[in-house]
Design a protein around this motif. Structure first.
Motif, PDB file in Angstrom:
ATOM      1  N   ILE A 211      88.383  -1.687  22.651  1.00  0.00           N
ATOM      2  CA  ILE A 211      86.375  -1.825  22.387  1.00  0.00           C
ATOM      3  C   ILE A 211      86.282  -2.622  23.546  1.00  0.00           C
ATOM      4  O   ILE A 211      85.103  -2.608  24.886  1.00  0.00           O
ATOM      5  N   LEU A 212      86.307  -4.054  23.503  1.00  0.00           N
ATOM      6  CA  LEU A 212      85.599  -5.238  24.692  1.00  0.00           C
ATOM      7  C   LEU A 212      86.047  -4.618  25.644  1.00  0.00           C
ATOM      8  O   LEU A 212      85.470  -4.832  26.534  1.00  0.00           O
ATOM      9  N   THR A 220      79.338  -0.551  28.901  1.00  0.00           N
ATOM     10  CA  THR A 220      79.097   0.841  27.891  1.00  0.00           C
ATOM     11  C   THR A 220      78.630  -0.548  26.235  1.00  0.00           C
ATOM     12  O   THR A 220      79.818  -1.292  26.969  1.00  0.00           O
ATOM     13  N   ALA A 221      78.083   0.753  26.033  1.00  0.00           N
ATOM     14  CA  ALA A 221      78.309  -0.568  25.007  1.00  0.00           C
ATOM     15  C   ALA A 221      78.219   0.048  23.885  1.00  0.00           C
ATOM     16  O   ALA A 221      77.105   0.252  23.016  1.00  0.00           O
ATOM     17  N   THR A 222      78.684   1.221  23.310  1.00  0.00           N
ATOM     18  CA  THR A 222      78.722   2.195  22.158  1.00  0.00           C
ATOM     19  C   THR A 222      79.265   1.830  20.920  1.00  0.00           C
ATOM     20  O   THR A 222      80.078   0.849  20.432  1.00  0.00           O
ATOM     21  N   PRO A 223      78.284   1.686  20.272  1.00  0.00           N
ATOM     22  CA  PRO A 223      78.432   0.826  18.680  1.00  0.00           C
ATOM     23  C   PRO A 223      79.853   1.500  17.925  1.00  0.00           C
ATOM     24  O   PRO A 223      79.776   3.522  18.240  1.00  0.00           O
ATOM     25  N   ALA A 224      80.773   0.447  17.153  1.00  0.00           N
ATOM     26  CA  ALA A 224      81.301   1.315  16.368  1.00  0.00           C
ATOM     27  C   ALA A 224      81.315   0.240  14.765  1.00  0.00           C
ATOM     28  O   ALA A 224      81.174  -0.801  15.680  1.00  0.00           O
ATOM     29  N   VAL A 225      81.915   1.590  14.294  1.00  0.00           N
ATOM     30  CA  VAL A 225      82.196   0.601  12.808  1.00  0.00           C
ATOM     31  C   VAL A 225      83.777   1.012  11.815  1.00  0.00           C
ATOM     32  O   VAL A 225      84.250   2.422  12.304  1.00  0.00           O
ATOM     33  N   LYS A 285      77.412  -5.185  17.601  1.00  0.00           N
ATOM     34  CA  LYS A 285      77.393  -3.371  18.428  1.00  0.00           C
ATOM     35  C   LYS A 285      78.674  -3.193  17.497  1.00  0.00           C
ATOM     36  O   LYS A 285      79.329  -2.411  17.971  1.00  0.00           O
ATOM     37  N   LEU A 286      79.933  -4.045  16.639  1.00  0.00           N
ATOM     38  CA  LEU A 286      80.842  -3.545  16.401  1.00  0.00           C
ATOM     39  C   LEU A 286      81.341  -4.650  15.353  1.00  0.00           C
ATOM     40  O   LEU A 286      81.347  -5.608  14.937  1.00  0.00           O
ATOM     41  N   ASN A 287      81.380  -3.394  13.898  1.00  0.00           N
ATOM     42  CA  ASN A 287      81.036  -3.670  12.263  1.00  0.00           C
ATOM     43  C   ASN A 287      82.881  -3.374  12.218  1.00  0.00           C
ATOM     44  O   ASN A 287      83.144  -2.926  12.728  1.00  0.00           O
TER      45      ASN A 287
END
Length: 314
Positions: A211-212, A220-225, A285-287
């Motif tokens: 993702i990074l 971009t920085a799409t939030p992801a869990v 924004k990555l958990n």
């Protein structure tokens, strides 16, 4: 005479002690809790203030054991009380045989649907790898959407959540997992979020840099869990909640021939016990969310109650 009486008393006390401990462990396996988290991301404009509530059930390991029926009953009740927008199942529906998954789907999925109208999504775990098609079919026949390196785009609260289910890292198809993550990111518009179902939390070691890398390449920085299970929270823990297996894993590094022992293999079911359970912020924004699971091997848990995880994404 005295020695034989003493021995008998010792054996009797030992037996009662063992029964008491086993009862305590069995009680712990049925003592299911509700674990809640809140994750701040991009806020939508829906009637609930942009909140999406996700309920996670993991590691059911279905059987007819009474402790499991009690735990599942509590799990269903918690789901009914929380009224989630989405329900996710993150693998390990069985141990080694696929038949129990059919019984779980026939007996418990309808009950879950009765208390909640939320759509149900599922991925598979390492224990499901022996019969992935049979278990997937059982889930699908009960109305569950199974995601094996697949993406389902869900619109809610004026935004889109790309629910991405990955195969277990033990499966050959894991080689396509990065392409699946990148495909989900390419689908994402500003304000969208990724919900990633990946059974083993060790996979976050791969998903995180994927993702990074994509963020760096596309600005971009799409939030992801990432939602995982697998660890059972350690299942047998010290009073402070630290997994006993984590300590054994560190100990076995210094012991010769330790790999010959089954307990060593158990201690290495994950490489990163620091992700045994809970919420972990891997990056902005990555958990990562790791559930203790609903089921338990042999019905044994100590200082590690099973759980239903509920996460509010804002």
């Amino acid at each position: 005479m005295f020695s034989s009486v003493s021995a008998a008393i010792f054996v009797l006390l030992l037996s009662f002690g063992a029964l008491y401990i086993k009862r305590a462990l069995n009680t712990g396996a049925a003592d299911l809790r509700l674990q809640t988290y809140v994750i701040e991301g991009n806020t939508g404009n829906g009637s609930s203030g942009g909140r999406l509530r996700v309920a996670q059930l993991s590691d059911i390991h279905y059987s007819d054991a009474e402790f499991l029926k009690e735990a599942l009953g509590k799990a269903v009740a918690f789901v009914g009380e929380c009224q989630p927008d989405v329900i996710i199942l993150t693998g390990d529906y069985v141990d080694r045989r696929h038949e129990p998954s059919k019984k779980f789907c026939e007996e418990w999925v309808p009950v879950l649907k009765k208390v909640s109208s939320a759509p149900i999504f599922a991925t598979l775990g390492n224990h499901d790898r022996f019969f992935p098609d049979e278990i997937s079919n059982n889930l699908s026949m009960s109305g569950v959407t199974v995601l094996r390196n697949d993406i389902y785009s869900l619109k809610a609260n004026d935004k889109t959540y790309h629910i991405t289910g990955l195969v277990d890292i033990t499966q050959p198809e894991w080689r396509d997992a990065r392409a699946t993550i990148e495909s989900a990111l390419k689908r994402s518009n500003p304000g969208d979020e990724l919900i990633i179902l990946s059974h083993n939390p060790d996979t976050a070691r791969h998903i995180h840099p994927w993702i990074l890398d994509y963020r760096q390449q596309t600005s971009t920085a799409t939030p992801a869990v990432i939602f995982s299970g697998h660890t059972h929270g350690g299942q047998i823990c010290f009073p402070n909640g630290a997994p006993v297996l984590a300590s054994l894993q560190r100990l076995f590094v210094y012991l010769p021939f330790s790999s010959n022992f089954r307990i060593f293999r158990l201690a290495n079911v994950v490489k990163r016990w620091q992700w045994a359970f809970g919420q972990y912020e891997l990056a902005d924004k990555l958990n990562l969310i790791v559930s203790r699971g609903v089921g338990s091997h042999q019905g044994l848990r100590l200082f590690c109650p099973p759980d239903v995880t509920v996460v509010d994404l804002h």
